[in-house]
Design a protein around this motif. Sequence first.
Motif, PDB file in Angstrom:
ATOM      1  N   HIS A 170     -95.363-115.614  16.150  1.00 61.76           N
ATOM      2  CA  HIS A 170     -96.179-114.399  16.083  1.00 61.76           C
ATOM      3  C   HIS A 170     -97.412-114.592  16.951  1.00 61.76           C
ATOM      4  O   HIS A 170     -98.199-115.514  16.731  1.00 61.76           O
ATOM      5  CB  HIS A 170     -96.580-114.116  14.635  1.00 61.76           C
ATOM      6  CG  HIS A 170     -95.411-114.017  13.703  1.00 61.76           C
ATOM      7  ND1 HIS A 170     -94.748-112.835  13.467  1.00 61.76           N
ATOM      8  CD2 HIS A 170     -94.764-114.968  12.973  1.00 61.76           C
ATOM      9  CE1 HIS A 170     -93.756-113.046  12.620  1.00 61.76           C
ATOM     10  NE2 HIS A 170     -93.748-114.334  12.303  1.00 61.76           N
ATOM     11  N   LEU A 171     -97.588-113.704  17.929  1.00 56.99           N
ATOM     12  CA  LEU A 171     -98.676-113.807  18.885  1.00 56.99           C
ATOM     13  C   LEU A 171     -99.477-112.516  18.896  1.00 56.99           C
ATOM     14  O   LEU A 171     -98.909-111.423  18.784  1.00 56.99           O
ATOM     15  CB  LEU A 171     -98.140-114.068  20.302  1.00 56.99           C
ATOM     16  CG  LEU A 171     -97.121-115.197  20.481  1.00 56.99           C
ATOM     17  CD1 LEU A 171     -96.562-115.179  21.882  1.00 56.99           C
ATOM     18  CD2 LEU A 171     -97.767-116.536  20.188  1.00 56.99           C
ATOM     19  N   SER A 172    -100.798-112.625  19.053  1.00 54.07           N
ATOM     20  CA  SER A 172    -101.631-111.436  19.171  1.00 54.07           C
ATOM     21  C   SER A 172    -102.954-111.811  19.819  1.00 54.07           C
ATOM     22  O   SER A 172    -103.326-112.984  19.886  1.00 54.07           O
ATOM     23  CB  SER A 172    -101.888-110.807  17.791  1.00 54.07           C
ATOM     24  OG  SER A 172    -102.661-111.697  16.979  1.00 54.07           O
ATOM     25  N   CYS A 197    -102.040-117.213  17.141  1.00 53.89           N
ATOM     26  CA  CYS A 197    -100.625-117.587  17.147  1.00 53.89           C
ATOM     27  C   CYS A 197    -100.295-118.337  15.869  1.00 53.89           C
ATOM     28  O   CYS A 197    -101.060-119.193  15.428  1.00 53.89           O
ATOM     29  CB  CYS A 197    -100.332-118.460  18.361  1.00 53.89           C
ATOM     30  SG  CYS A 197     -98.692-119.205  18.370  1.00 53.89           S
ATOM     31  N   TYR A 198     -99.176-117.998  15.262  1.00 55.21           N
ATOM     32  CA  TYR A 198     -98.659-118.805  14.173  1.00 55.21           C
ATOM     33  C   TYR A 198     -97.145-118.686  14.135  1.00 55.21           C
ATOM     34  O   TYR A 198     -96.558-117.742  14.654  1.00 55.21           O
ATOM     35  CB  TYR A 198     -99.286-118.433  12.827  1.00 55.21           C
ATOM     36  CG  TYR A 198     -98.941-117.053  12.304  1.00 55.21           C
ATOM     37  CD1 TYR A 198     -97.842-116.862  11.467  1.00 55.21           C
ATOM     38  CD2 TYR A 198     -99.725-115.952  12.619  1.00 55.21           C
ATOM     39  CE1 TYR A 198     -97.529-115.601  10.973  1.00 55.21           C
ATOM     40  CE2 TYR A 198     -99.427-114.695  12.121  1.00 55.21           C
ATOM     41  CZ  TYR A 198     -98.327-114.520  11.300  1.00 55.21           C
ATOM     42  OH  TYR A 198     -98.024-113.282  10.810  1.00 55.21           O
TER      43      TYR A 198
END
Length: 311
Positions: free
Chosen positions: A17-19, A28-29
């Motif tokens: 998961h990127l934002s 990011c995680y």
Amino acid sequence: VNPEYFFYLQLYSQYIHLSIDEDGKFNCYSEGPIDQASLWEIYVLAILQEIYSRAVLTNENFIKGEEILENNILKIKDYSHYRLFKYSDFSCRRAASVKWLDHVIDRMKTEINCTNFVGTSCVYYAFKYGITPIGTMAHELLELGQAVVHPFDSQEFILRKWSEVYKGDLGIALTDTFGIDYFINKVFNKGFALQFTGVRHDSGNPFDFGEKIIEMYEIFGINPLSKTIVFSDGLTFDLAFKLCDYFNERINVSFGIGTNIGNDLGVKAPQIVMKLVEADGKPVAKISDSPGKGMCMNIDIQPAILVPQFS
């Protein structure tokens, strides 16, 4: 190639998961089944470092890196003339670039005796250059145990499972998930001390650590010279040489050197890690012997399973 393998690779995209937030901060995680979510650590950190290097580093930095590499190779050759010195490259996730790490490993494989340069944590370069892929158990695994059994029992639980799976192979136990004193006094009994080849140091004063480990083996009636300490905490070659001298003929030592092999370009390298913060809906912790290396995040604040941490 088996189509099922491509399907397996496609699953990875579900777990990252990127934002970018309003302030331009990158977030990011990775979250999902541990066998897939955890592997993102390698790729995320390598990509972040590659982006950073391309944006910040110049050709002059790599010229300086070549000078440092040449000097390190000469020092290793000189030191190994009078004392056994074993080290591995642990810089896979933190190398300045994939091309630079390729160059560094190529030179070390070519110019340094294989009894000194014993392997790399990068499986691809181990395959490419015909050297041994080397690594040890990670904090992530020991933290995962905290979600399976009571946290106070988690290290013993994971060490038992590790022994059942590897049956004496890959026998270096990681020590500092709850700190070295807890590990020695509450976890690593004589049975484990006999089963495992040795232990890995990854936080705290390495000289004090070694003294405690030697004392532990002596109390158990085990000759420390039959066991090994793998030092792997922010090592330089000069510090590794000092540790090798200090523990000479007291206990076997080897060294996993990361940033100062693959990212030593004369400027401070970013320290980037991904840590396990939640498993099975439960927060987990790493309690380090070095200030700043520990981590525990409240489940209500951070739902990630693996998050990058910069320092």
